[in-house]
Design a protein around this motif. Structure first.
Motif, PDB file in Angstrom:
ATOM      1  N   MET A 134       5.093  -9.286  -0.927  1.00  0.00           N
ATOM      2  CA  MET A 134       4.192  -8.260   0.672  1.00  0.00           C
ATOM      3  C   MET A 134       3.488  -8.856   0.983  1.00  0.00           C
ATOM      4  O   MET A 134       3.507  -9.383   2.620  1.00  0.00           O
ATOM      5  CB  MET A 134       4.089  -7.035   0.553  1.00  0.00           C
ATOM      6  CG  MET A 134       4.017  -5.900   1.009  1.00  0.00           C
ATOM      7  SD  MET A 134       5.190  -5.791   1.784  1.00  0.00           S
ATOM      8  CE  MET A 134       5.653  -3.804   0.717  1.00  0.00           C
ATOM      9  N   GLN A 135       2.622  -9.466   0.386  1.00  0.00           N
ATOM     10  CA  GLN A 135       1.283  -9.949   0.691  1.00  0.00           C
ATOM     11  C   GLN A 135       1.759 -11.500   2.107  1.00  0.00           C
ATOM     12  O   GLN A 135       1.096 -12.074   2.916  1.00  0.00           O
ATOM     13  CB  GLN A 135       0.287 -10.675   0.532  1.00  0.00           C
ATOM     14  CG  GLN A 135      -1.037 -10.829   0.796  1.00  0.00           C
ATOM     15  CD  GLN A 135      -2.802 -11.755  -0.199  1.00  0.00           C
ATOM     16  OE1 GLN A 135      -1.600 -11.396  -1.133  1.00  0.00           O
ATOM     17  NE2 GLN A 135      -3.544 -10.503  -0.084  1.00  0.00           N
ATOM     18  N   GLU A 136       2.913 -11.883   1.179  1.00  0.00           N
ATOM     19  CA  GLU A 136       3.422 -13.466   1.683  1.00  0.00           C
ATOM     20  C   GLU A 136       4.038 -12.823   2.925  1.00  0.00           C
ATOM     21  O   GLU A 136       4.302 -14.432   3.961  1.00  0.00           O
ATOM     22  CB  GLU A 136       4.230 -14.138   1.060  1.00  0.00           C
ATOM     23  CG  GLU A 136       3.432 -14.795   0.397  1.00  0.00           C
ATOM     24  CD  GLU A 136       3.556 -15.267  -1.100  1.00  0.00           C
ATOM     25  OE1 GLU A 136       5.486 -15.621  -1.085  1.00  0.00           O
ATOM     26  OE2 GLU A 136       3.647 -15.692  -2.379  1.00  0.00           O
ATOM     27  N   VAL A 137       4.953 -12.400   3.808  1.00  0.00           N
ATOM     28  CA  VAL A 137       5.774 -12.070   4.478  1.00  0.00           C
ATOM     29  C   VAL A 137       5.728 -11.089   5.378  1.00  0.00           C
ATOM     30  O   VAL A 137       6.049 -10.587   6.611  1.00  0.00           O
ATOM     31  CB  VAL A 137       7.368 -11.415   3.350  1.00  0.00           C
ATOM     32  CG1 VAL A 137       7.972 -12.794   2.550  1.00  0.00           C
ATOM     33  CG2 VAL A 137       7.238 -10.004   2.861  1.00  0.00           C
ATOM     34  N   CYS A 138       4.254 -10.262   4.743  1.00  0.00           N
ATOM     35  CA  CYS A 138       4.502  -9.378   5.970  1.00  0.00           C
ATOM     36  C   CYS A 138       2.807  -9.488   7.334  1.00  0.00           C
ATOM     37  O   CYS A 138       2.050 -10.343   5.771  1.00  0.00           O
ATOM     38  CB  CYS A 138       4.512  -8.035   5.848  1.00  0.00           C
ATOM     39  SG  CYS A 138       2.878  -7.268   5.026  1.00  0.00           S
TER      40      CYS A 138
ATOM     41  N   ARG B 288       3.964   3.825 -12.874  1.00  0.00           N
ATOM     42  CA  ARG B 288       2.789   2.586 -12.759  1.00  0.00           C
ATOM     43  C   ARG B 288       2.403   2.480 -11.594  1.00  0.00           C
ATOM     44  O   ARG B 288       3.112   1.224 -10.950  1.00  0.00           O
ATOM     45  CB  ARG B 288       3.119   1.250 -13.814  1.00  0.00           C
ATOM     46  CG  ARG B 288       3.503   1.658 -15.082  1.00  0.00           C
ATOM     47  CD  ARG B 288       1.978   1.740 -15.883  1.00  0.00           C
ATOM     48  NE  ARG B 288       1.212   0.301 -16.269  1.00  0.00           N
ATOM     49  CZ  ARG B 288       0.089   0.081 -16.344  1.00  0.00           C
ATOM     50  NH1 ARG B 288      -0.365   1.214 -16.931  1.00  0.00           N
ATOM     51  NH2 ARG B 288       0.080  -1.354 -16.494  1.00  0.00           N
ATOM     52  N   MET B 289       1.066   1.758 -10.864  1.00  0.00           N
ATOM     53  CA  MET B 289       0.597   1.820  -9.555  1.00  0.00           C
ATOM     54  C   MET B 289      -0.849   0.526  -9.291  1.00  0.00           C
ATOM     55  O   MET B 289      -1.316  -0.218 -10.248  1.00  0.00           O
ATOM     56  CB  MET B 289      -0.262   2.973  -9.143  1.00  0.00           C
ATOM     57  CG  MET B 289       0.881   4.677  -9.302  1.00  0.00           C
ATOM     58  SD  MET B 289       1.939   4.137  -7.178  1.00  0.00           S
ATOM     59  CE  MET B 289       1.088   4.090  -6.283  1.00  0.00           C
ATOM     60  N   TYR B 290       0.687  -0.171  -7.941  1.00  0.00           N
ATOM     61  CA  TYR B 290      -0.518  -1.857  -7.832  1.00  0.00           C
ATOM     62  C   TYR B 290      -0.720  -1.767  -6.915  1.00  0.00           C
ATOM     63  O   TYR B 290      -0.335  -1.376  -5.943  1.00  0.00           O
ATOM     64  CB  TYR B 290       1.061  -3.039  -8.262  1.00  0.00           C
ATOM     65  CG  TYR B 290      -0.221  -3.852  -8.563  1.00  0.00           C
ATOM     66  CD1 TYR B 290      -0.689  -4.810  -9.350  1.00  0.00           C
ATOM     67  CD2 TYR B 290      -0.627  -4.578  -7.171  1.00  0.00           C
ATOM     68  CE1 TYR B 290      -1.701  -5.427  -9.098  1.00  0.00           C
ATOM     69  CE2 TYR B 290      -0.901  -6.520  -6.751  1.00  0.00           C
ATOM     70  CZ  TYR B 290      -1.284  -6.188  -8.141  1.00  0.00           C
ATOM     71  OH  TYR B 290      -2.270  -7.315  -8.229  1.00  0.00           O
ATOM     72  N   HIS B 291      -2.285  -1.614  -6.746  1.00  0.00           N
ATOM     73  CA  HIS B 291      -2.809  -1.421  -5.062  1.00  0.00           C
ATOM     74  C   HIS B 291      -3.339  -3.072  -5.200  1.00  0.00           C
ATOM     75  O   HIS B 291      -3.599  -4.049  -5.528  1.00  0.00           O
ATOM     76  CB  HIS B 291      -4.072  -0.864  -5.011  1.00  0.00           C
ATOM     77  CG  HIS B 291      -3.381   0.750  -5.113  1.00  0.00           C
ATOM     78  ND1 HIS B 291      -2.787   1.494  -4.331  1.00  0.00           N
ATOM     79  CD2 HIS B 291      -3.923   1.200  -6.190  1.00  0.00           C
ATOM     80  CE1 HIS B 291      -2.913   2.477  -4.693  1.00  0.00           C
ATOM     81  NE2 HIS B 291      -3.002   1.972  -5.590  1.00  0.00           N
ATOM     82  N   GLN B 292      -3.187  -3.536  -3.697  1.00  0.00           N
ATOM     83  CA  GLN B 292      -3.367  -4.769  -3.316  1.00  0.00           C
ATOM     84  C   GLN B 292      -3.634  -4.874  -1.729  1.00  0.00           C
ATOM     85  O   GLN B 292      -3.303  -3.946  -0.537  1.00  0.00           O
ATOM     86  CB  GLN B 292      -2.565  -5.935  -3.377  1.00  0.00           C
ATOM     87  CG  GLN B 292      -2.833  -7.465  -3.109  1.00  0.00           C
ATOM     88  CD  GLN B 292      -2.083  -8.705  -3.828  1.00  0.00           C
ATOM     89  OE1 GLN B 292      -1.221  -8.151  -4.630  1.00  0.00           O
ATOM     90  NE2 GLN B 292      -2.130  -8.858  -2.877  1.00  0.00           N
ATOM     91  N   LYS B 293      -4.738  -5.260  -0.837  1.00  0.00           N
ATOM     92  CA  LYS B 293      -5.218  -5.659   0.262  1.00  0.00           C
ATOM     93  C   LYS B 293      -4.090  -6.678   0.396  1.00  0.00           C
ATOM     94  O   LYS B 293      -3.809  -7.855  -0.277  1.00  0.00           O
ATOM     95  CB  LYS B 293      -6.689  -5.948   0.373  1.00  0.00           C
ATOM     96  CG  LYS B 293      -7.271  -5.839   2.047  1.00  0.00           C
ATOM     97  CD  LYS B 293      -8.038  -5.947   2.067  1.00  0.00           C
ATOM     98  CE  LYS B 293      -8.893  -5.396   2.891  1.00  0.00           C
ATOM     99  NZ  LYS B 293     -10.735  -6.516   3.335  1.00  0.00           N
ATOM    100  N   LEU B 294      -3.651  -6.416   2.068  1.00  0.00           N
ATOM    101  CA  LEU B 294      -2.441  -7.123   2.556  1.00  0.00           C
ATOM    102  C   LEU B 294      -2.956  -7.475   3.497  1.00  0.00           C
ATOM    103  O   LEU B 294      -3.725  -9.111   3.796  1.00  0.00           O
ATOM    104  CB  LEU B 294      -1.259  -6.373   2.974  1.00  0.00           C
ATOM    105  CG  LEU B 294      -0.303  -5.632   2.072  1.00  0.00           C
ATOM    106  CD1 LEU B 294       0.925  -4.845   2.982  1.00  0.00           C
ATOM    107  CD2 LEU B 294       0.298  -6.654   1.247  1.00  0.00           C
TER     108      LEU B 294
END
Length: 155
Positions: free
Chosen positions: A60-64, A138-144
């Motif tokens: 997601m970070q790479e493509v948006c 199961r949750m994963y959060h990341q700054k985009l």
């Protein structure tokens, strides 16, 4: 005449007691360590699901990227559909892309009531376990981007 029995010195007894205490404390520390690893492994460590979540966030970070003129998220051509196909392998999975004001910029998930989701800006070790709409995720959060985050959940 009988020879008097020689008693061990107090010093030897103290050494034996000290060695026994040292052995017991080492065993206890080992047990506590193994329990802690088990608890952390269950809550935070890598499982197949956790690895998948990390991969999805990375993709997601790479493509948006955020369009700063409109405030919308723009995906590379075909990337969103590819990620949806991957997420559909997990029933009731979802993602939410949100900004610093808590506005949802993009969502995915069938039957998910996103209005009940509270964006998380203070990330604990990811992934984490979260109860959401009666299901444990199961949750994963990341700054985009600068002002954009993603939350990805898989039951």
């Amino acid at each position: 005449m009988k020879a008097a029995k020689k008693r061990p010195s107090i010093r030897i007894h103290l050494l034996e007691v000290s060695s026994a205490i040292s052995l017991i404390s080492s065993v206890l520390y080992g047990v506590i360590f193994l329990l802690a690893i088990g608890i952390l492994n269950n809550r935070y460590m890598n499982t197949e699901t956790d690895y998948f979540l990390q991969q999805m966030a990375g993709h997601m970070q790479e493509v948006c990227e955020e369009n700063h003129l409109t405030g919308e998220i723009e995906f590379a051509p075909g990337a969103r559909q590819k990620m949806i196909s991957e997420m559909q392998k997990y029933e009731s999975s979802f993602w939410i892309v949100y900004d610093a004001d808590g506005r949802f910029l993009d969502t995915f998930g069938e039957g998910i009531r996103f209005d009940e989701y509270k964006p998380d800006y203070e990330f604990w070790p990811s992934p984490e376990t979260m109860l959401f709409q009666g299901i444990e995720y199961r949750m994963y959060h990341q700054k985009l981007t600068t002002d954009t985050w993603i939350g990805i959940g898989i039951p």
